[in-house]
Design an enzyme around this catalytic site. Structure first.
Site, PDB file in Angstrom:
ATOM      1  N   ASN A 150      25.807 -28.940  28.613  1.00 44.30           N
ATOM      2  CA  ASN A 150      26.321 -29.750  27.495  1.00 44.30           C
ATOM      3  C   ASN A 150      27.621 -30.485  27.808  1.00 44.30           C
ATOM      4  OD1 ASN A 150      27.449 -27.160  27.504  1.00 44.30           O
ATOM      5  ND2 ASN A 150      27.972 -27.276  25.352  1.00 44.30           N
ATOM      6  N   GLU A 248      30.279 -16.556  28.130  1.00 43.53           N
ATOM      7  CA  GLU A 248      30.569 -17.484  27.027  1.00 43.53           C
ATOM      8  C   GLU A 248      29.238 -17.969  26.504  1.00 43.53           C
ATOM      9  OE1 GLU A 248      33.391 -18.218  25.738  1.00 43.53           O
ATOM     10  OE2 GLU A 248      34.589 -17.121  27.205  1.00 43.53           O
ATOM     11  N   CYS A 282      29.147 -26.001  22.010  1.00 43.96           N
ATOM     12  CA  CYS A 282      29.045 -24.645  21.442  1.00 43.96           C
ATOM     13  C   CYS A 282      30.022 -24.468  20.286  1.00 43.96           C
ATOM     14  CB  CYS A 282      29.250 -23.592  22.517  1.00 43.96           C
ATOM     15  SG  CYS A 282      30.774 -23.801  23.444  1.00 43.96           S
ATOM     16  N   GLU A 462      38.235 -16.628  28.392  1.00 42.77           N
ATOM     17  CA  GLU A 462      38.666 -17.496  29.473  1.00 42.77           C
ATOM     18  C   GLU A 462      39.947 -18.196  29.018  1.00 42.77           C
ATOM     19  OE1 GLU A 462      35.263 -19.899  30.482  1.00 42.77           O
ATOM     20  OE2 GLU A 462      34.234 -18.158  31.325  1.00 42.77           O
TER      21      GLU A 462
HETATM   22  O1  TXE Z   1      20.900 -22.473  28.667  1.00 48.36           O
HETATM   23  P1  TXE Z   1      20.685 -21.430  29.775  1.00 48.36           P
HETATM   24  P2  TXE Z   1      20.015 -23.731  28.431  1.00 48.36           P
HETATM   25  C1  TXE Z   1      22.659 -22.496  24.323  1.00 48.36           C
HETATM   26  C2  TXE Z   1      21.976 -23.423  23.373  1.00 48.36           C
HETATM   27  C3  TXE Z   1      20.801 -23.888  24.130  1.00 48.36           C
HETATM   28  C4  TXE Z   1      20.426 -22.625  24.865  1.00 48.36           C
HETATM   29  C5  TXE Z   1      19.618 -22.860  26.056  1.00 48.36           C
HETATM   30  O2  TXE Z   1      21.561 -22.703  22.258  1.00 48.36           O
HETATM   31  O3  TXE Z   1      19.755 -24.309  23.311  1.00 48.36           O
HETATM   32  O4  TXE Z   1      21.682 -22.058  25.200  1.00 48.36           O
HETATM   33  O5  TXE Z   1      20.230 -23.835  26.901  1.00 48.36           O
HETATM   34  C6  TXE Z   1      21.420 -20.792  34.208  1.00 48.36           C
HETATM   35  N1  TXE Z   1      20.139 -16.068  35.724  1.00 48.36           N
HETATM   36  N2  TXE Z   1      23.712 -23.099  25.059  1.00 48.36           N
HETATM   37  O6  TXE Z   1      18.558 -23.553  28.605  1.00 48.36           O
HETATM   38  O7  TXE Z   1      19.254 -21.332  30.111  1.00 48.36           O
HETATM   39  C7  TXE Z   1      20.910 -22.194  33.997  1.00 48.36           C
HETATM   40  O8  TXE Z   1      20.291 -22.677  35.173  1.00 48.36           O
HETATM   41  C8  TXE Z   1      21.233 -16.793  35.980  1.00 48.36           C
HETATM   42  C9  TXE Z   1      25.035 -22.758  24.652  1.00 48.36           C
HETATM   43  O9  TXE Z   1      20.635 -24.774  29.261  1.00 48.36           O
HETATM   44  O10 TXE Z   1      21.428 -20.236  29.350  1.00 48.36           O
HETATM   45  C10 TXE Z   1      22.197 -22.913  33.647  1.00 48.36           C
HETATM   46  O11 TXE Z   1      22.948 -23.193  34.819  1.00 48.36           O
HETATM   47  N3  TXE Z   1      21.425 -18.024  35.521  1.00 48.36           N
HETATM   48  C11 TXE Z   1      26.018 -23.067  25.679  1.00 48.36           C
HETATM   49  C12 TXE Z   1      22.929 -21.873  32.809  1.00 48.36           C
HETATM   50  O12 TXE Z   1      22.361 -20.621  33.166  1.00 48.36           O
HETATM   51  C13 TXE Z   1      20.492 -18.566  34.716  1.00 48.36           C
HETATM   52  C14 TXE Z   1      25.813 -24.345  26.384  1.00 48.36           C
HETATM   53  C15 TXE Z   1      22.777 -22.079  31.311  1.00 48.36           C
HETATM   54  O13 TXE Z   1      21.391 -22.148  31.012  1.00 48.36           O
HETATM   55  C16 TXE Z   1      19.327 -17.850  34.399  1.00 48.36           C
HETATM   56  C17 TXE Z   1      24.440 -24.564  26.768  1.00 48.36           C
HETATM   57  C18 TXE Z   1      19.169 -16.549  34.930  1.00 48.36           C
HETATM   58  N4  TXE Z   1      18.097 -15.776  34.673  1.00 48.36           N
HETATM   59  C19 TXE Z   1      23.456 -23.956  26.068  1.00 48.36           C
HETATM   60  N5  TXE Z   1      18.575 -18.621  33.582  1.00 48.36           N
HETATM   61  C20 TXE Z   1      27.456 -22.925  25.253  1.00 48.36           C
HETATM   62  N6  TXE Z   1      27.778 -21.872  24.520  1.00 48.36           N
HETATM   63  O14 TXE Z   1      28.289 -23.729  25.616  1.00 48.36           O
HETATM   64  C21 TXE Z   1      19.242 -19.772  33.403  1.00 48.36           C
HETATM   65  N7  TXE Z   1      20.403 -19.747  34.103  1.00 48.36           N
END
Ligand code: TXE
Length: 486
Positions: A150, A248, A282, A462
């Site tokens: 994001n 986070e 977020c 953080e």
């Molecule tokens: O997040 P992911 P996504 C929330 C928001 C969104 C949801 C999914 O609700 O709809 O999360 O978003 C890596 N082991 N936020 O799909 O999947 C992935 O490659 C290790 C809130 O993007 O959690 C990416 O680099 N890493 C948030 C990172 O994790 C893994 C901002 C985030 O991806 C992994 C974004 C695994 N098993 C989304 N699976 C905020 N709070 O700022 C995925 N990743």
């Protein structure tokens, strides 16, 4: 079609297995770059490089580490326009937002931690006249840094800068959805003379690259920003390996507007806190609770403001509202609006895709800013993180009631309170379950303050001193005083 490369041991490299993923421009729904679909072997090479670089980098004087990181900050500033354009193409956000928020804040992250390490204090504790204790805070080794899509450059550098400043080396993985700015940062780090292996960037999928990082025995520190379900999975991987963890995660942030608020200010800021970055921050306030006497006027003006947002090509300077990041994210938003409709809600505005878009972006992942009323606090739309341009509005009659509703989700990241009553501001702030409470403002950031959430919004903090402590390991040295000769 551009090619994005991994950054390992100071070199820009193709993935070992020669596999690639498409990077899609959300505004056009077409591939614009190929990004490494890296695997275990790329992660292993990156960890090896980071391990080799650690002894020298951790012993590099703070002033020299600071100099290199400040150079990186200056280069980010110099390349602001190119980085903003890349982030806008990658993510779908308006270029004006990338130019004024994401990129300057990325430079600020490096500058802040590069200078913070020049001013740290260390503790010592005297035990009566028996002993003196002092605390060494030492870098922990290879840090694993995983960031979301994001705010790609901002959140990536928010982790990289403190990890490196404190003398750790790092293996970092940006989101596969938005890899471009991390790639450009790799080039900047190389050009700034960051020694090989100090920062390694491995691109690819979470379940492959992210998983390999979290399971690697030589990565003792993990800092993650992303979804709550992914955070739980990382926690499961990390616990048996006793890794130090910062998570986070998501939020379902309430925005409380009391009748004595400065209404102009509350409405203008609420439009931003609802729809900035298409609601994909977020910290966005997605549940707006308004005291009943001003409810009707607030909703009318919020809707006016939402309808006035200029939806268009993210690369156009005048665009105020761009595309959602991906097709799955667009589907998720649509599903929640469908749920709201099934539950009998009123869609005050939005609820569908815009009808007139410039030709270049006609097929992009666009959805109008959406305001929904008529849902109770237990509705899924009010309980689950949507992470898109959808907010709910509801009236309240009493302060206690507003606080109870505000605290009724599983999350606890941030909250916003609008009131001119100072006592109420303190009272309500004290009772809200959140890592950050903003009063009469939103997303005003001071990099020194602790940042993070409670409950399912995460573990750890953080920012500022918290980050310096997270990336270091305290070691107490206790020396008995030879105060007498006996
Ligand atoms: O997040 P992911 P996504 C929330 C928001 C969104 C949801 C999914 O609700 O709809 O999360 O978003 C890596 N082991 N936020 O799909 O999947 C992935 O490659 C290790 C809130 O993007 O959690 C990416 O680099 N890493 C948030 C990172 O994790 C893994 C901002 C985030 O991806 C992994 C974004 C695994 N098993 C989304 N699976 C905020 N709070 O700022 C995925 N990743």
């Amino acid at each position: 079609m551009q090619t994005i490369l991994n950054y390992i041991d100071g070199e820009l490299r193709e993935p070992n297995a020669g596999e690639w993923l498409d990077s899609i421009e959300p505004a056009t729904a077409t591939p614009y770059a190929r990004v490494p679909d890296s695997d275990n072997s790329d992660v292993a090479a990156a960890v090896d490089a980071a391990k080799r670089a650690f002894p020298s980098w951790s012993r590099t004087p703070a002033a020299e580490r600071s100099r290199i990181l400040l150079d990186i900050a200056a280069r980010i500033d110099d390349q602001r326009e190119a980085l903003a354009r890349a982030e806008s193409i990658d993510n779908g956000k308006p270029i004006s937002l990338a130019r004024t928020v994401d990129v300057p804040r990325a430079a600020a992250n490096f500058r802040f931690f590069a200078t913070a390490i020049l001013h740290t204090e260390s503790e010592s504790h005297r035990t009566d006249d028996v002993a003196i204790n002092y605390t060494l805070r030492q870098p922990r080794g290879v840090a694993g840094l995983i960031s979301p899509w994001n705010l790609p450059l901002y959140l990536f550098t928010w982790k990289v800068a403190p990890a490196l400043a404190t003398g750790n080396t790092a293996v970092a993985k940006p989101s596969e959805v938005t890899p471009m700015t991390a790639y450009l940062l790799s080039e900047i780090c190389r050009d700034a003379g960051l020694p090989p292996g100090v920062l390694n960037v491995v691109h690819g999928l979470g379940p492959k690259v992210g998983e390999a990082m979290t399971l690697h025995p030589d990565v003792p520190t993990l800092s993650f920003t992303g979804g709550t379900a992914t955070g739980a999975r990382i926690g499961q991987n990390a616990a048996p390996l006793f890794k130090k963890l910062s998570l986070e995660l998501g939020g379902k942030n309430p925005n409380l507007v009391f009748a004595d608020a400065d209404l102009d200010d509350a409405i203008e800021t609420s439009i931003r806190s609802s729809f900035a970055n298409q609601g994909q921050i977020c910290l966005c306030g997605s549940r707006i609770l308004v005291e009943r006497p001003i409810y009707a006027e607030f909703v009318r003006r919020l809707v006016e403001g939402a309808n006035a947002l200029r939806i268009g090509d993210p690369l156009d300077d005048d665009t105020g509202f761009g595309a959602l990041v991906s097709a799955p994210q667009l589907d998720k938003v649509k599903q929640y609006v469908d749920i709201a409709r099934e539950e009998g809600a009123t869609i005050e505005c939005g609820g569908d895709a815009p009808t007139s878009l410039p030709d270049r972006v006609k097929s992009g992942y666009f959805f109008r800013p959406t305001v929904i009323s008529g849902l109770g606090p237990t509705s899924r739309v009010n309980q689950e993180e949507i992470f898109g341009p959808v907010v709910t509005v509801a009236p309240f009659d009493r302060e206690d009631e507003a606080i109870d509703i505000a605290n009724s989700t599983a999350y606890g990241l941030s909250s916003t309170v609008w009131t001119q009553n100072l006592s109420r501001a303190h009272r309500v702030a004290d009772r809200l379950a959140a890592g950050t409470v903003w009063v009469n403002t939103w997303m005003l950031r001071d990099l020194r303050v602790p940042f993070g959430g409670t409950r399912q919004s995460g573990v750890g903090r953080e920012g500022g001193e918290e980050a310096l402590r997270f990336f270091t390991e305290p070691k107490n040295v206790c020396i008995q005083y030879p105060l007498s000769d006996s």
